[in-house]
Design an enzyme around this catalytic site. Structure first.
Site, mmCIF file in Angstrom:
data_model
loop_
_atom_site.group_PDB
_atom_site.id
_atom_site.type_symbol
_atom_site.label_atom_id
_atom_site.label_comp_id
_atom_site.label_asym_id
_atom_site.label_seq_id
_atom_site.Cartn_x
_atom_site.Cartn_y
_atom_site.Cartn_z
ATOM 1 N N GLY A 21 -12.414 13.149 -2.107
ATOM 2 C CA GLY A 21 -11.025 13.572 -2.279
ATOM 3 C C GLY A 21 -10.935 15.009 -2.762
ATOM 4 O O GLY A 21 -10.153 15.811 -2.236
ATOM 5 N N ASP A 56 -19.552 10.221 -4.422
ATOM 6 C CA ASP A 56 -18.264 10.546 -5.056
ATOM 7 C C ASP A 56 -17.860 11.988 -4.766
ATOM 8 O O ASP A 56 -18.715 12.867 -4.602
ATOM 9 C CB ASP A 56 -18.382 10.315 -6.578
ATOM 10 C CG ASP A 56 -17.015 10.278 -7.253
ATOM 11 O OD1 ASP A 56 -16.005 10.017 -6.568
ATOM 12 O OD2 ASP A 56 -16.971 10.507 -8.477
ATOM 13 N N ASN A 96 -11.436 0.140 -6.387
ATOM 14 C CA ASN A 96 -10.847 1.047 -5.392
ATOM 15 C C ASN A 96 -9.615 0.462 -4.681
ATOM 16 O O ASN A 96 -8.851 1.202 -4.059
ATOM 17 C CB ASN A 96 -11.886 1.501 -4.361
ATOM 18 C CG ASN A 96 -12.881 2.517 -4.897
ATOM 19 O OD1 ASN A 96 -14.043 2.524 -4.507
ATOM 20 N ND2 ASN A 96 -12.452 3.391 -5.806
ATOM 21 N N TRP A 97 -9.377 -0.858 -4.825
ATOM 22 C CA TRP A 97 -8.135 -1.438 -4.275
ATOM 23 C C TRP A 97 -6.917 -0.843 -4.962
ATOM 24 O O TRP A 97 -5.800 -0.960 -4.464
ATOM 25 C CB TRP A 97 -8.119 -2.964 -4.448
ATOM 26 C CG TRP A 97 -9.197 -3.698 -3.700
ATOM 27 C CD1 TRP A 97 -10.279 -4.310 -4.250
ATOM 28 C CD2 TRP A 97 -9.292 -3.922 -2.287
ATOM 29 N NE1 TRP A 97 -11.056 -4.897 -3.263
ATOM 30 C CE2 TRP A 97 -10.461 -4.671 -2.046
ATOM 31 C CE3 TRP A 97 -8.499 -3.548 -1.186
ATOM 32 C CZ2 TRP A 97 -10.867 -5.057 -0.771
ATOM 33 C CZ3 TRP A 97 -8.901 -3.938 0.088
ATOM 34 C CH2 TRP A 97 -10.070 -4.683 0.284
ATOM 35 N N ARG A 125 -6.891 13.778 1.659
ATOM 36 C CA ARG A 125 -8.084 13.116 1.107
ATOM 37 C C ARG A 125 -8.904 12.420 2.195
ATOM 38 O O ARG A 125 -10.137 12.417 2.158
ATOM 39 C CB ARG A 125 -7.669 12.080 0.042
ATOM 40 C CG ARG A 125 -7.124 12.671 -1.233
ATOM 41 C CD ARG A 125 -6.707 11.559 -2.200
ATOM 42 N NE ARG A 125 -7.812 10.654 -2.485
ATOM 43 C CZ ARG A 125 -8.729 10.850 -3.442
ATOM 44 N NH1 ARG A 125 -8.655 11.915 -4.224
ATOM 45 N NH2 ARG A 125 -9.700 9.998 -3.621
ATOM 46 N N ARG A 165 -20.732 9.275 -14.922
ATOM 47 C CA ARG A 165 -20.522 7.882 -15.326
ATOM 48 C C ARG A 165 -21.021 6.957 -14.220
ATOM 49 O O ARG A 165 -21.291 7.391 -13.107
ATOM 50 C CB ARG A 165 -19.042 7.628 -15.635
ATOM 51 C CG ARG A 165 -18.083 7.978 -14.515
ATOM 52 C CD ARG A 165 -16.643 7.607 -14.875
ATOM 53 N NE ARG A 165 -15.733 8.145 -13.877
ATOM 54 C CZ ARG A 165 -15.017 9.271 -14.034
ATOM 55 N NH1 ARG A 165 -15.101 9.954 -15.153
ATOM 56 N NH2 ARG A 165 -14.216 9.681 -13.068
ATOM 57 N N SER A 224 -19.442 3.877 -13.353
ATOM 58 C CA SER A 224 -18.337 3.253 -12.604
ATOM 59 C C SER A 224 -18.672 1.860 -12.053
ATOM 60 O O SER A 224 -18.455 1.582 -10.873
ATOM 61 C CB SER A 224 -17.878 4.189 -11.474
ATOM 62 O OG SER A 224 -17.450 5.427 -11.980
HETATM 63 C C1 IPE Z 1 -17.074 5.140 -7.605
HETATM 64 O O1 IPE Z 1 -16.269 6.247 -7.388
HETATM 65 C C2 IPE Z 1 -16.945 4.178 -6.464
HETATM 66 C C3 IPE Z 1 -17.528 4.598 -5.207
HETATM 67 C C4 IPE Z 1 -18.228 5.682 -5.017
HETATM 68 C C5 IPE Z 1 -17.308 3.695 -4.113
HETATM 69 P P1 IPE Z 1 -14.798 6.329 -8.001
HETATM 70 O O2 IPE Z 1 -14.268 7.653 -7.622
HETATM 71 O O3 IPE Z 1 -13.994 5.141 -7.582
HETATM 72 O O4 IPE Z 1 -15.090 6.229 -9.564
HETATM 73 P P2 IPE Z 1 -14.202 6.655 -10.801
HETATM 74 O O5 IPE Z 1 -12.878 5.945 -10.670
HETATM 75 O O6 IPE Z 1 -14.022 8.139 -10.752
HETATM 76 O O7 IPE Z 1 -14.991 6.238 -12.003
HETATM 77 C C1 IPE Z 2 -15.708 8.783 -3.065
HETATM 78 O O1 IPE Z 2 -14.885 9.885 -3.124
HETATM 79 C C2 IPE Z 2 -15.305 7.780 -2.022
HETATM 80 C C3 IPE Z 2 -14.840 6.488 -2.556
HETATM 81 C C4 IPE Z 2 -14.719 6.163 -3.812
HETATM 82 C C5 IPE Z 2 -14.471 5.482 -1.580
HETATM 83 P P1 IPE Z 2 -13.504 9.828 -3.914
HETATM 84 O O2 IPE Z 2 -12.437 9.356 -2.997
HETATM 85 O O3 IPE Z 2 -13.633 9.057 -5.173
HETATM 86 O O4 IPE Z 2 -13.278 11.368 -4.235
HETATM 87 P P2 IPE Z 2 -12.739 11.978 -5.594
HETATM 88 O O5 IPE Z 2 -13.602 11.461 -6.680
HETATM 89 O O6 IPE Z 2 -11.317 11.519 -5.739
HETATM 90 O O7 IPE Z 2 -12.860 13.439 -5.412
HETATM 91 MG MG MG Z 3 -14.088 9.507 -7.077
#
Ligand code: IPE
Ligand code: IPE
Ligand code: MG
Length: 258
Positions: free
Chosen positions: A21, A18, A66-67, A31, A192, A194
């Site tokens: 972005g 995580d 994530n969709w 991102r 968390r 998730s």
């Molecule tokens: C969890 O990260 C999913 C993956 C790492 C693929 P997210 O960034 O989607 O989780 P939340 O929404 O912050 O809980």
């Molecule tokens: C994890 O990084 C990658 C995926 C969930 C696919 P994020 O894209 O969630 O990055 P943040 O949490 O928005 O910084």
């Molecule tokens: Mg994230």
């Protein structure tokens, strides 16, 4: 290649990758640039897992939730997955790492599924190291899918209606032939889960790191494993019971895995 030397090396490490972005945002980049850098971290992490003698490495790459992200970001993530598979298959073969997936991969775009199938077939015979990609994965969806499959097995008379062992149910999870994770790592500073491996991580140790995924280095990985080694895993027992073999011998076994 190192093998786990003791119980202090986890057999199965699962990682919530995580912070891509935010890593990009901090640098004024889009991102997707963070996701690109994240792919490099994935390569390095697979390599470090091998060096440490970790047998199973599960990476949470795309959740069912994530969709909900903007369409162009979802498209870019799918493209990166295809790119990763095309580029890394030869390295996985060379290093004898088997690829597996968990999640509803049938709902991924065709071009991703084709690459997945190719890589899975090319690495299917390796047994020493397994890379599990969690793709379109969600723990609650997994439990729903397992419940349907379990109910069908009960209706077909394959499972007794009064069978109440966890193991019988767990055979219907996506992870049926994988050990439970010993260590779950999450980067980005979020603390968390998730919707990740909620059932399987029942007794996992958790390490939350305040760094973004692109910055996760071999040293961070080794430090998390060292932290794991310091933890006392009691599985419901007392610390004194663990340290005294005589007391351990007197402990009644778990009742039907419940
Ligand atoms: C969890 O990260 C999913 C993956 C790492 C693929 P997210 O960034 O989607 O989780 P939340 O929404 O912050 O809980
Ligand atoms: C994890 O990084 C990658 C995926 C969930 C696919 P994020 O894209 O969630 O990055 P943040 O949490 O928005 O910084
Ligand atoms: Mg994230």
């Amino acid at each position: 290649m190192a093998e786990p030397e003791s119980a202090s090396v986890p057999h199965h490490v699962a990682i919530i990758m995580d912070g891509n972005g935010r890593w990009a945002k901090q640098r004024g980049l889009p991102r997707i640039e963070g996701h690109r850098r994240g792919v490099e971290t994935v390569r390095r992490t697979i390599e470090t897992a091998r060096e440490l003698g970790i047998e199973y490495l599960t990476l949470y790459a795309f959740s069912v939730e994530n969709w909900r992200r903007p369409q162009d970001e979802v498209g870019a993530l799918m493209g990166l997955l295809e790119y990763f598979l095309k580029r890394e298959t030869s390295t996985l073969v060379k290093n004898q790492v088997r690829l597996r997936t968990i999640g509803r991969t049938d709902l991924l775009p065709d071009f991703v599924r084709q690459e997945l199938e190719r890589t899975i077939a090319a690495t299917a015979d390796f047994t020493e190291h397994t890379l599990v990609l969690a793709l379109n994965y969600g723990s609650r969806t997994e439990v729903l899918d397992a419940a349907k499959s379990y109910a069908a097995a009960v209706a077909a008379g394959e499972i007794a209606a009064d069978d109440d062992s966890w193991e019988s149910f767990a055979r219907h999870l996506y992870t049926k032939d994988l050990p439970d994770p010993d260590l779950v790592i999450r980067t980005s500073g979020e603390t968390r889960v998730s919707n990740f491996l909620l059932m399987q991580a029942a007794y996992a140790e958790f390490v939350f790191l305040p760094i973004f995924w692109p910055d996760f280095s071999a040293d961070h990985f080794k430090a998390a494993v060292a932290e794991f080694a310091k933890r006392e895993r009691r599985f419901g027992r007392t610390g004194d019971q663990l340290r005294s073999p005589a007391a351990t011998a007197a402990i009644p076994p778990l009742v039907a895995g419940r």
